[in-house]
Design an enzyme around this catalytic site. Structure first.
Site, PDB file in Angstrom:
ATOM      1  N   ASP A  96     -30.365 -10.191 -10.435  1.00 30.93           N
ATOM      2  CA  ASP A  96     -30.072 -11.742  -9.755  1.00 30.93           C
ATOM      3  C   ASP A  96     -29.202 -11.078  -7.922  1.00 30.93           C
ATOM      4  OD1 ASP A  96     -28.234  -9.781 -10.768  1.00 30.93           O
ATOM      5  OD2 ASP A  96     -26.804 -11.553 -10.997  1.00 30.93           O
ATOM      6  N   LYS A 131     -49.004 -32.935 -30.401  1.00 34.98           N
ATOM      7  CA  LYS A 131     -48.043 -31.071 -30.577  1.00 34.98           C
ATOM      8  C   LYS A 131     -47.343 -30.926 -32.067  1.00 34.98           C
ATOM      9  CE  LYS A 131     -48.004 -28.858 -26.836  1.00 34.98           C
ATOM     10  NZ  LYS A 131     -46.884 -27.904 -25.294  1.00 34.98           N
ATOM     11  N   HIS A 133     -44.545 -28.541 -31.299  1.00 33.93           N
ATOM     12  CA  HIS A 133     -43.520 -28.175 -31.588  1.00 33.93           C
ATOM     13  C   HIS A 133     -42.919 -28.070 -30.037  1.00 33.93           C
ATOM     14  CE1 HIS A 133     -46.124 -24.885 -30.866  1.00 33.93           C
ATOM     15  NE2 HIS A 133     -45.631 -25.012 -29.395  1.00 33.93           N
ATOM     16  N   ASP A 151     -24.401  -7.312  -9.587  1.00 34.97           N
ATOM     17  CA  ASP A 151     -23.828  -7.497  -8.608  1.00 34.97           C
ATOM     18  C   ASP A 151     -22.275  -6.718  -8.079  1.00 34.97           C
ATOM     19  OD1 ASP A 151     -23.737  -9.192  -6.181  1.00 34.97           O
ATOM     20  OD2 ASP A 151     -22.640 -11.233  -7.014  1.00 34.97           O
ATOM     21  N   ARG A 165     -15.837  -3.209 -17.217  1.00 30.25           N
ATOM     22  CA  ARG A 165     -15.338  -4.738 -16.118  1.00 30.25           C
ATOM     23  C   ARG A 165     -14.492  -4.138 -15.367  1.00 30.25           C
ATOM     24  NH1 ARG A 165     -20.260  -7.455 -16.204  1.00 30.25           N
ATOM     25  NH2 ARG A 165     -21.333  -8.313 -17.958  1.00 30.25           N
ATOM     26  N   CYS A 166     -13.708  -3.466 -14.959  1.00 27.77           N
ATOM     27  CA  CYS A 166     -13.176  -3.166 -13.834  1.00 27.77           C
ATOM     28  C   CYS A 166     -12.074  -4.015 -12.863  1.00 27.77           C
ATOM     29  CB  CYS A 166     -12.712  -1.201 -13.691  1.00 27.77           C
ATOM     30  SG  CYS A 166     -10.970  -0.806 -12.485  1.00 27.77           S
ATOM     31  N   GLY A 226     -22.390  -5.162 -16.634  1.00 26.78           N
ATOM     32  CA  GLY A 226     -22.548  -5.625 -17.667  1.00 26.78           C
ATOM     33  C   GLY A 226     -23.993  -4.626 -18.087  1.00 26.78           C
ATOM     34  N   ARG A 252     -26.615 -14.835 -16.388  1.00 32.85           N
ATOM     35  CA  ARG A 252     -25.421 -15.651 -15.015  1.00 32.85           C
ATOM     36  C   ARG A 252     -26.190 -16.469 -14.604  1.00 32.85           C
ATOM     37  NH1 ARG A 252     -20.917 -12.419 -15.003  1.00 32.85           N
ATOM     38  NH2 ARG A 252     -22.163 -10.652 -15.629  1.00 32.85           N
ATOM     39  N   ASP A 285     -30.103  -9.655 -14.883  1.00 37.23           N
ATOM     40  CA  ASP A 285     -30.249 -11.079 -14.533  1.00 37.23           C
ATOM     41  C   ASP A 285     -31.247 -10.283 -13.401  1.00 37.23           C
ATOM     42  OD1 ASP A 285     -28.246 -11.162 -16.564  1.00 37.23           O
ATOM     43  OD2 ASP A 285     -26.583 -10.916 -14.737  1.00 37.23           O
ATOM     44  N   THR A 341     -29.111  -4.192 -13.751  1.00 37.74           N
ATOM     45  CA  THR A 341     -29.293  -5.369 -14.909  1.00 37.74           C
ATOM     46  C   THR A 341     -30.061  -7.088 -14.919  1.00 37.74           C
ATOM     47  OG1 THR A 341     -27.902  -7.847 -14.369  1.00 37.74           O
ATOM     48  CG2 THR A 341     -28.708  -6.889 -12.373  1.00 37.74           C
ATOM     49  N   ARG A 393     -41.470 -20.342 -32.711  1.00 39.55           N
ATOM     50  CA  ARG A 393     -42.581 -20.862 -32.460  1.00 39.55           C
ATOM     51  C   ARG A 393     -43.419 -21.076 -34.200  1.00 39.55           C
ATOM     52  NH1 ARG A 393     -46.066 -22.617 -28.470  1.00 39.55           N
ATOM     53  NH2 ARG A 393     -45.711 -21.099 -27.389  1.00 39.55           N
TER      54      ARG A 393
HETATM   55  O1  F6P Z   1     -24.973  -9.361 -16.541  1.00 39.41           O
HETATM   56  C1  F6P Z   1     -25.153  -9.157 -17.795  1.00 39.41           C
HETATM   57  C2  F6P Z   1     -25.110 -10.445 -18.585  1.00 39.41           C
HETATM   58  O2  F6P Z   1     -25.162 -10.282 -19.816  1.00 39.41           O
HETATM   59  C3  F6P Z   1     -24.895 -11.668 -18.044  1.00 39.41           C
HETATM   60  O3  F6P Z   1     -26.534 -12.377 -18.245  1.00 39.41           O
HETATM   61  C4  F6P Z   1     -23.977 -12.416 -18.735  1.00 39.41           C
HETATM   62  O4  F6P Z   1     -23.584 -14.291 -18.309  1.00 39.41           O
HETATM   63  C5  F6P Z   1     -22.667 -11.382 -18.577  1.00 39.41           C
HETATM   64  O5  F6P Z   1     -23.716 -10.753 -18.294  1.00 39.41           O
HETATM   65  C6  F6P Z   1     -21.760 -11.914 -20.083  1.00 39.41           C
HETATM   66  O6  F6P Z   1     -20.595 -10.536 -20.213  1.00 39.41           O
HETATM   67  P1  F6P Z   1     -20.494  -9.810 -21.027  1.00 39.41           P
HETATM   68  O7  F6P Z   1     -21.010  -8.956 -21.973  1.00 39.41           O
HETATM   69  O8  F6P Z   1     -18.985  -9.289 -20.672  1.00 39.41           O
HETATM   70  O9  F6P Z   1     -19.760 -10.726 -22.426  1.00 39.41           O
END
Ligand code: F6P
Length: 319
Positions: free
Chosen positions: A129, A213, A215, A103, A72-73, A11, A171, A127, A125, A154
């Protein structure tokens, strides 16, 4: 190393272009020949490789996406695909490569390193992560986009006294939800790392509404489940009207923040210097302001520590 290549994989994330620029310009500065692989590992297998010069990376530091494109290969997950990729580099005497990605991309980088190509990984990324770095390239921009969206939600939620469920990417990692939730003052943050109780959330929300509140913002990390389902469950419990927003790929686009550009530039240059030193099989990261290189093996086999302190803080401040 004398000749190196760079690719972006998985991604995309904001700041990948800044990282490519840094790798190319730092490599050329140090007297290397630098090549770019188009479409990630797919381009490596298909031999889609071209030489870069200083101008090839002009006018890209501010751009989202990746000029090298990404993929993504699946084929590169096979030993044959990996060997073909390494062979395509070797036939041009390219002996080093910088892989920018998340990852999955790191798994491929690890394989290339084991096939004798000097390899550096850069954590690209949204994420956040990847372990052994405090932050990944793109995370800061993605969080800013989510915060901006929540500010807007908001406004309209307050006008209508509704609750807003915002589903964000990440993810299996809750960091985008956590940081954006804290930064936007969300009432509830749901992440895969921490169990939660929908009964408690629904009754707290009802209590807040009865005390004036207007919202309630609930940020849901995609690793928890669908925002739609969470909204329906909460509405069933407390009857407060909810609206769902799935931010989706909006989070991956647009100009990178200055933080992402600086991070990408520093890491790109660091990776090149590491390759020149003869290092290989490392992930480049930043920990407490220090640039560090950690064995990719170790990185792909560890899990990023969730910041519970920040999570608890967000909870305390969202009363
Ligand atoms: O890893 C980045 C990410 O955007 C994740 O947050 C998400 O789950 C995934 O890629 C989405 O993948 P794609 O772009 O293949 O739909």
């Amino acid at each position: 190393v004398k000749k190196i290549a760079v690719l972006t994989s998985g991604g995309d994330s904001q700041g990948m272009n800044a990282a490519v620029r840094a790798v190319v310009r730092s490599g050329l500065y140090h007297g290397l020949e630098v090549f770019a692989v188009q479409r990630g590992y797919a381009g490596l297998i298909n031999d889609d490789i071209r030489e870069m010069d200083l101008r090839s990376v002009g006018d890209i530091i501010q751009r989202g996406g990746t000029i090298l494109q990404s993929a993504r290969c699946k084929e590169f997950m096979t030993p044959e695909g990996q060997q073909l990729g390494a062979d395509n580099l070797r036939k041009r005497d390219i002996d080093g490569i910088v892989v920018i990605g998340g990852d999955g991309s790191y798994q491929g980088a690890n394989k290339l390193s084991k096939l004798g190509i000097k390899t550096m990984g850069l954590p690209g990324t949204i994420d956040n992560d990847i372990p052994y770095t405090d932050i990944t390239i793109g995370f800061d921009t993605a969080v800013s986009i989510v915060v901006d969206a929540i500010n807007k939600l908001r406004d309209t939620m307050s006008s209508h006294e509704r609750s807003s469920v915002v589903e964000v990417m990440g993810r299996h990692c809750g960091d985008i939800a956590l940081y954006a939730g804290l930064a936007s003052g969300a009432e509830t943050i749901l992440v895969p790392e921490v169990p939660f109780d929908l009964d408690e959330i629904a009754s707290r929300m009802a209590g807040n509404f009865s005390q004036g509140k207007r919202h309630s913002i609930i940020v849901v990390a995609e690793g928890v489940g669908k925002g739609e389902d969470i909204a329906a469950e909460i509405m069933r419990r407390n009857g407060i009207e909810a609206r769902v927003t799935v931010l989706g790929h909006i989070q991956r686009g647009g100009a990178p923040t200055h933080n992402d550009r600086v991070l990408a530039s520093s890491l790109g240059d660091f990776a090149v210097r590491k390759l020149i030193e003869g290092d290989s099989g490392k992930s480049c990261g930043i920990i407490k302001g220090e640039l560090v290189a950690t064995d990719i093996d170790k990185v792909v086999n560890s899990k990023k520590q969730f910041n519970m302190e920040l999570y608890e803080l967000a909870k305390r401040l969202s009363q």
